[in-house]
Design a protein around this motif. Structure first.
Motif, PDB file in Angstrom:
ATOM      1  N   TYR A  73       0.642  -1.352  -0.019  1.00 55.21           N
ATOM      2  CA  TYR A  73      -0.079   0.198   0.000  1.00 55.21           C
ATOM      3  C   TYR A  73       0.912   1.291  -0.043  1.00 55.21           C
ATOM      4  O   TYR A  73       0.476   2.209  -0.598  1.00 55.21           O
ATOM      5  N   TYR A  74       1.984   1.270   0.820  1.00 62.55           N
ATOM      6  CA  TYR A  74       2.824   2.236   0.610  1.00 62.55           C
ATOM      7  C   TYR A  74       4.390   2.016   0.675  1.00 62.55           C
ATOM      8  O   TYR A  74       4.677   0.813   1.066  1.00 62.55           O
TER       9      TYR A  74
ATOM     10  N   ASP B  66       1.002   4.390   6.095  1.00 62.58           N
ATOM     11  CA  ASP B  66       2.018   5.583   5.480  1.00 62.58           C
ATOM     12  C   ASP B  66       3.172   5.701   6.260  1.00 62.58           C
ATOM     13  O   ASP B  66       4.409   5.914   5.897  1.00 62.58           O
TER      14      ASP B  66
ATOM     15  N   THR C  28       2.884  12.386   0.889  1.00 62.58           N
ATOM     16  CA  THR C  28       2.387  11.344   0.276  1.00 62.58           C
ATOM     17  C   THR C  28       2.053  11.731  -1.197  1.00 62.58           C
ATOM     18  O   THR C  28       1.613  12.761  -1.358  1.00 62.58           O
TER      19      THR C  28
ATOM     20  N   PRO D  50       1.071   9.857  -5.124  1.00 68.55           N
ATOM     21  CA  PRO D  50       0.787   8.674  -6.096  1.00 68.55           C
ATOM     22  C   PRO D  50       2.016   8.098  -6.822  1.00 68.55           C
ATOM     23  O   PRO D  50       2.909   8.785  -7.079  1.00 68.55           O
TER      24      PRO D  50
ATOM     25  N   ARG E 110       2.007   6.195  -2.496  1.00 72.77           N
ATOM     26  CA  ARG E 110       0.885   5.210  -2.392  1.00 72.77           C
ATOM     27  C   ARG E 110       0.967   4.675  -3.720  1.00 72.77           C
ATOM     28  O   ARG E 110       0.758   4.639  -4.758  1.00 72.77           O
TER      29      ARG E 110
ATOM     30  N   GLU F 139      -4.430   1.003  -4.282  1.00 71.80           N
ATOM     31  CA  GLU F 139      -5.818   1.640  -3.862  1.00 71.80           C
ATOM     32  C   GLU F 139      -6.839   0.665  -4.253  1.00 71.80           C
ATOM     33  O   GLU F 139      -7.091   0.231  -5.574  1.00 71.80           O
TER      34      GLU F 139
ATOM     35  N   ASN G 108     -10.305   2.172   2.913  1.00 71.36           N
ATOM     36  CA  ASN G 108      -9.365   2.807   3.519  1.00 71.36           C
ATOM     37  C   ASN G 108      -9.048   2.703   5.133  1.00 71.36           C
ATOM     38  O   ASN G 108      -8.273   3.137   5.611  1.00 71.36           O
TER      39      ASN G 108
ATOM     40  N   PHE H 204      -5.645   1.392   6.121  1.00 74.45           N
ATOM     41  CA  PHE H 204      -4.687   2.580   6.031  1.00 74.45           C
ATOM     42  C   PHE H 204      -4.197   3.123   7.277  1.00 74.45           C
ATOM     43  O   PHE H 204      -3.310   3.235   7.826  1.00 74.45           O
TER      44      PHE H 204
ATOM     45  N   ASP I 265      -5.175  12.753  -2.742  1.00 69.95           N
ATOM     46  CA  ASP I 265      -6.087  11.576  -2.891  1.00 69.95           C
ATOM     47  C   ASP I 265      -6.460  11.450  -3.986  1.00 69.95           C
ATOM     48  O   ASP I 265      -6.938  10.372  -4.572  1.00 69.95           O
TER      49      ASP I 265
END
Length: 428
Positions: free
Chosen positions: A41-42, A137, A328, A330, A353, A356, A360, A363, A377
């Protein structure tokens, strides 16, 4: 690989001097015996040694390396997507599908050329479960930057404690070379460990980038020193001695170049210690006679231990240690982010990130609205023409279309990583 199976997005480059390329249709890897597959995810913005090797450069001559905005490593957080039968049968590991985890960054686990939605962890014992109270994150920043800083602080703790115990009035001066992510972590760790002795340990940060020095000052250092290359060495030494009254007791040099080592040894006190981060590939000439005469010590620090990483997870999850400021992005903006990092124009840590899926809840805990409501986002889709229903781009387009049909207009935006207004810094 699972032939004909689901596909994943990868963002890769062969060398640190090349640009990342996105492939949204790579096969999802299988699960090795004794290992696991993690849905990422991160991921922290780091480079790897193979990327440097393929560049043909012995040492990266980039401002971002010189101030530790860029440093080698491997940082990911995610959830276990699949485990082998061997791992499932081992009750001592306590691992299950759906667990939130980070990966202890052994060399074998490094993704050498970029970022992937799924990674294979060959040895499941290298996985560390993270509690629900730790945001994903933030967790992604721990295995490399956070751990290396933690290891450096552990190295100097006995020395600093001894100095403090010798007198109730003495001041211990610590000089950190480089105002990037590693030094910011050291400041946060020191804030926790010093406690009531914080007024007796003065941490000064030196760097050539004045904006990064401002951030270091905001994060709690005692003072900052601007190291401009055009300044005479004696003037820089005088400036350090003026700030660090009586000289420097401890140096943490995450740059570890010939110039920085020579410069710091020049101001190091008798019985002082120099911690080198080991990012440099060059040999450094050292006057052993002077080193012995002054009873100085040079200690190396690289990656910390698995136990240290587990302890760091506990400290951050329980909010005993606050993470440094970070942003953060993308992962599709990897080229922009690394460009800014290499130019020392991106302040604080950068976290990508990767995956997705609209859920959420994995996260963040309930106090994490600072990220969920940010401008990061929503972002424009890249130019991929893939039509696979399993590809990241397809999921993103469907998500955007769903959002548009609900609100009556598309909610997409681009992020300018060079603008502090469009790209705010978040912290706890």
């Amino acid at each position: 690989m699972e032939r004909g199976g689901p596909r994943m997005k990868t963002v890769r480059r062969e060398s640190i001097t090349e640009e990342f390329e996105c492939n949204p249709c790579d096969p999802v890897p299988g699960v090795p015996t004794g290992g696991a597959r993690v849905k990422v995810y991160y991921a922290g913005a780091c480079y790897t040694d193979p990327q440097v090797f393929r560049s043909g450069q012995k040492r990266l001559l980039m401002p971002g390396v010189q101030d530790t905005s860029l440093f080698p490593g491997f940082e990911v957080s995610g959830i276990i997507d699949k485990i082998s039968a061997v791992v499932a049968a081992r009750s001592d590991l306590g691992l299950s599908v759906g667990d939130r985890v980070i990966v202890y960054p052994t060399c074998e686990e490094q993704t050498e050329d970029g970022y992937s939605e799924y990674i294979v962890v060959k040895d499941a014992t290298q996985l560390i479960k993270i509690p629900d109270s730790l945001d994903m994150d933030i967790a992604a920043m721990l295995p490399c930057g956070g751990l290396m800083a933690y290891s450096a602080v552990e190295r100097i703790k006995p020395f600093v404690s001894e100095r403090l115990s010798q007198s109730t009035n003495d001041i211990v001066n610590v000089l950190i070379v480089g105002a990037g992510g590693l030094s910011l972590w050291v400041l946060k760790l020191a804030e926790h460990y010093l406690g009531d002795n914080s007024h007796r340990v003065r941490i000064t940060v030196a760097d050539s980038n004045i904006d990064k020095l401002h951030l270091a000052k905001e994060e709690g250092c005692y003072d900052v020193i601007e190291w401009k290359d055009e300044l005479h060495e004696e003037y820089i030494a005088m400036r350090i001695r003026n700030v660090c009254k009586g000289g420097v007791d401890v140096v943490i040099d995450f740059v570890s170049s010939s110039r920085t080592v020579s410069r710091t040894l020049n101001v190091l006190k008798e019985n002082g210690i120099l911690i080198v981060g080991g990012n440099s590939k060059f040999e450094v000439p050292i006057d052993l006679h002077t080193l012995a005469l002054k009873s100085q010590s040079i200690l190396g620090v690289h990656r910390g231990t698995y136990a240290q990483l587990a302890q760091l997870v506990h400290l951050v999850a329980s909010e005993q240690i606050r993470p440094p400021k970070f942003r953060t992005f993308p992962v599709e903006q990897a080229n922009l982010v690394f460009q800014k990092l290499s130019q020392s124009k991106l302040f604080g840590r950068a976290v990508f990130r990767i995956f997705e899926d609209g859920d959420n809840s994995v996260f963040f805990h309930e106090n994490a609205s600072r990220i969920l409501g940010s401008d990061f986002d929503d972002f424009e889709d890249h130019d991929c023409q893939c039509s696979s229903p399993d590809c990241f781009c397809g999921r993103r387009r469907r998500s955007s279309s769903s959002s548009s049909s609900t609100t009556g207009q598309a909610q997409t935006s681009t992020v300018d990583v060079g603008s502090p207004v469009d790209a705010p810094i978040f912290t706890l």
